[in-house]
Structure formats: structure tokens, C-alpha cells
Scaffold this motif. Structure first.
Motif, PDB file in Angstrom:
ATOM      1  N   THR A  48       3.946   8.838 -33.264  1.00  0.00           N
ATOM      2  CA  THR A  48       4.061   7.849 -32.208  1.00  0.00           C
ATOM      3  C   THR A  48       3.039   6.749 -32.469  1.00  0.00           C
ATOM      4  O   THR A  48       1.871   7.037 -32.750  1.00  0.00           O
ATOM      5  N   TRP A  59       2.930   0.072 -25.034  1.00  0.00           N
ATOM      6  CA  TRP A  59       4.245   0.402 -25.581  1.00  0.00           C
ATOM      7  C   TRP A  59       4.049   1.539 -26.586  1.00  0.00           C
ATOM      8  O   TRP A  59       3.024   1.615 -27.257  1.00  0.00           O
ATOM      9  N   GLN A  60       5.072   2.387 -26.706  1.00  0.00           N
ATOM     10  CA  GLN A  60       5.061   3.449 -27.697  1.00  0.00           C
ATOM     11  C   GLN A  60       6.428   3.536 -28.354  1.00  0.00           C
ATOM     12  O   GLN A  60       7.446   3.237 -27.727  1.00  0.00           O
ATOM     13  N   ARG A  61       6.429   3.964 -29.608  1.00  0.00           N
ATOM     14  CA  ARG A  61       7.690   4.201 -30.313  1.00  0.00           C
ATOM     15  C   ARG A  61       7.424   5.179 -31.461  1.00  0.00           C
ATOM     16  O   ARG A  61       6.282   5.352 -31.909  1.00  0.00           O
ATOM     17  N   ILE A  62       8.501   5.820 -31.907  1.00  0.00           N
ATOM     18  CA  ILE A  62       8.405   6.769 -33.013  1.00  0.00           C
ATOM     19  C   ILE A  62       8.611   6.030 -34.333  1.00  0.00           C
ATOM     20  O   ILE A  62       9.586   5.311 -34.507  1.00  0.00           O
ATOM     21  N   THR A  77       7.333  -2.239 -40.855  1.00  0.00           N
ATOM     22  CA  THR A  77       8.148  -2.725 -39.745  1.00  0.00           C
ATOM     23  C   THR A  77       8.519  -4.184 -39.951  1.00  0.00           C
ATOM     24  O   THR A  77       8.056  -4.845 -40.901  1.00  0.00           O
ATOM     25  N   SER A  81       9.320  -8.068 -34.723  1.00  0.00           N
ATOM     26  CA  SER A  81       9.726  -7.115 -33.690  1.00  0.00           C
ATOM     27  C   SER A  81       8.687  -7.111 -32.570  1.00  0.00           C
ATOM     28  O   SER A  81       7.613  -7.711 -32.674  1.00  0.00           O
ATOM     29  N   ASN A  82       9.001  -6.404 -31.478  1.00  0.00           N
ATOM     30  CA  ASN A  82       8.032  -6.288 -30.392  1.00  0.00           C
ATOM     31  C   ASN A  82       6.706  -5.743 -30.897  1.00  0.00           C
ATOM     32  O   ASN A  82       5.634  -6.283 -30.608  1.00  0.00           O
ATOM     33  N   LYS A  83       6.772  -4.639 -31.652  1.00  0.00           N
ATOM     34  CA  LYS A  83       5.525  -4.028 -32.119  1.00  0.00           C
ATOM     35  C   LYS A  83       4.784  -4.954 -33.068  1.00  0.00           C
ATOM     36  O   LYS A  83       3.553  -5.051 -33.030  1.00  0.00           O
ATOM     37  N   GLN A 140      15.300  -7.504 -35.266  1.00  0.00           N
ATOM     38  CA  GLN A 140      14.744  -6.403 -34.487  1.00  0.00           C
ATOM     39  C   GLN A 140      14.131  -6.846 -33.166  1.00  0.00           C
ATOM     40  O   GLN A 140      13.381  -7.814 -33.111  1.00  0.00           O
ATOM     41  N   SER A 141      14.476  -6.111 -32.126  1.00  0.00           N
ATOM     42  CA  SER A 141      13.994  -6.285 -30.742  1.00  0.00           C
ATOM     43  C   SER A 141      14.652  -7.441 -29.997  1.00  0.00           C
ATOM     44  O   SER A 141      14.430  -7.602 -28.798  1.00  0.00           O
TER      45      SER A 141
END
Length: 213
Positions: A48, A59-62, A77, A81-83, A140-141
């Protein structure tokens, strides 16, 4: 309300002694990681990744860990993207591994930095061709009207790069999380878990201490 209070598991698989861990946390991480990988999990590198947006919302993502050494932990990534945007705005981040079958967790905090273009190139071209095309096809996103729109872009790119190398997009690359703190957690009976923390000191060394569970 769905009551889940009767779901309970005792953790009995092992102990963690702060006097017996490795002096460097990455050495300790590698030992635990290899033990976990030896259990043949479906995806040993899953983790994560947590970031903070411009409004202070977490925010969290795998994601999948792609490399690690004494300099940090690497993942890749889309930078748009958001991250990607969140990590660019606020480089403070955290990654977390939960290895339930071994009743273990590893939590890592630090700051991210972008990997070099050369490092991103090497990893990008090691991916399956379809994954490389996917990096171009997905904005992405961003909002997507329909899945067919995404599949149409992918099909067009598949034809466009049919007989040539898929280039690395300018907006795609990697981050390296340079750790300042790493915590190892081993589940214990009666919720008396073992927690061992490494904190990086000003001289680059690591201070090791036990934490209350």
C-alpha cells in the motif's frame, strides 16, 4: 450496523526481539521479504502506498514494489496520475506491507524522489509489450466516458507500434521512497505484539527501539 466484533484471531507464529534484528533495516526487510516469498504468495511484492493531496486528504492504493536497496524502495507510475501529482506536491509518503500468512507488517515512512530517466527506461522496456501500450492508452486518474474508448485507444496504439519499439512516455516513470523510519510488526498472543522501530539519525545511522503494541 454490521457487528464484526466476534471475528477474532490469535497471533502465535513468532516473536521479534529488538536485540536480534539486523543493524540496518533494509537487511532486516530483505530477510523478512525472502521468508515471505518462500511461502509462495500470489503476489509477494504487493504494498500500500499512501500520499497526501493538496487539501491534506490522505490517499492509499495498492502498488507493486519493483526494487529496493539501502537507498530506498522503488515503484513506477504515471506522473500525471493522482498519486504522481500528489507526490510531486508533497514528497512525504508511506508504504506498508501486510503479510498476513506470517502475521507480519512492515511500515516505511520517508520522502520520495523521482528515479532517473535511464532507470525508468530499463524497467519500462522490461514490461510486457501490452503493459507498455497500456501506459500510453490510459490517461490515468482522468474521467473516462466508457471502457470502449480505452480499448479503442489501445487497439490504435497496438497498430501504430506494431513493428517498432514502444517508447517510454515523458509522463511515466518511477519514485524511490528514501526511508527515515521503518517499523517491523510481529503479531503476538493476547494482542501483545512485537514492534521494532528503526529511525534514521542525522549522521545516517539507525536507532533501534522497541515500541509498545
Amino acid at each position: 450496523m454490521v457487528d464484526l466484533s466476534d471475528i477474532r484471531k490469535e497471533y502465535t507464529q513468532g516473536r521479534l526481539d529488538e536485540n536480534k534484528v539486523a543493524e540496518h533495516p533494509v537487511v532486516q526487510f530483505n530477510a523478512w521479504f525472502e521468508q515471505y516469498r518462500g511461502t509462495s504468495p500470489i503476489e509477494p511484492t504487493v504494498m500500500t502506498v499512501a500520499s497526501i493531496d493538496a487539501d491534506g486528504m490522505p490517499w492509499q492504493r495498492i502498488l507493486l514494489l519493483k526494487a529496493f536497496d539501502e537507498h530506498g524502495f522503488v515503484f513506477f507510475t504515471n506522473y500525471e496520475s493522482n498519486k504522481g501529482q500528489q507526490l510531486d506536491h508533497n514528497p512525504n509518503a508511506s508504504i506498508h506491507f501486510f503479510w498476513m500468512t506470517m502475521e507480519r507488517q512492515v511500515q516505511i515512512q520517508g520522502r520520495v524522489e523521482k528515479v532517473s530517466r535511464e532507470e525508468a527506461e530499463r524497467y519500462f522496456h522490461s514490461r510486457p509489450r501490452e503493459s507498455q501500450l497500456g501506459a500510453w492508452a490510459s490517461q490515468q486518474s482522468r474521467p473516462l466516458a466508457s471502457r470502449s474508448e480505452l480499448e479503442t485507444r489501445f487497439a490504435r496504439l497496438n497498430v501504430e507500434y506494431q513493428d517498432r519499439e514502444v517508447p517510454l512516455p515523458d509522463y511515466w516513470g518511477g519514485f524511490r521512497l528514501v526511508p527515515s523510519r521503518i517499523e517491523f510488526w510481529q503479531g503476538g498472543e493476547h494482542r501483545l505484539h512485537d514492534r521494532v522501530e528503526y529511525r534514521r539519525q542525522a549522521d545516517g545511522s539507525w536507532k533501534i527501539q522497541r515500541l509498545n503494541p
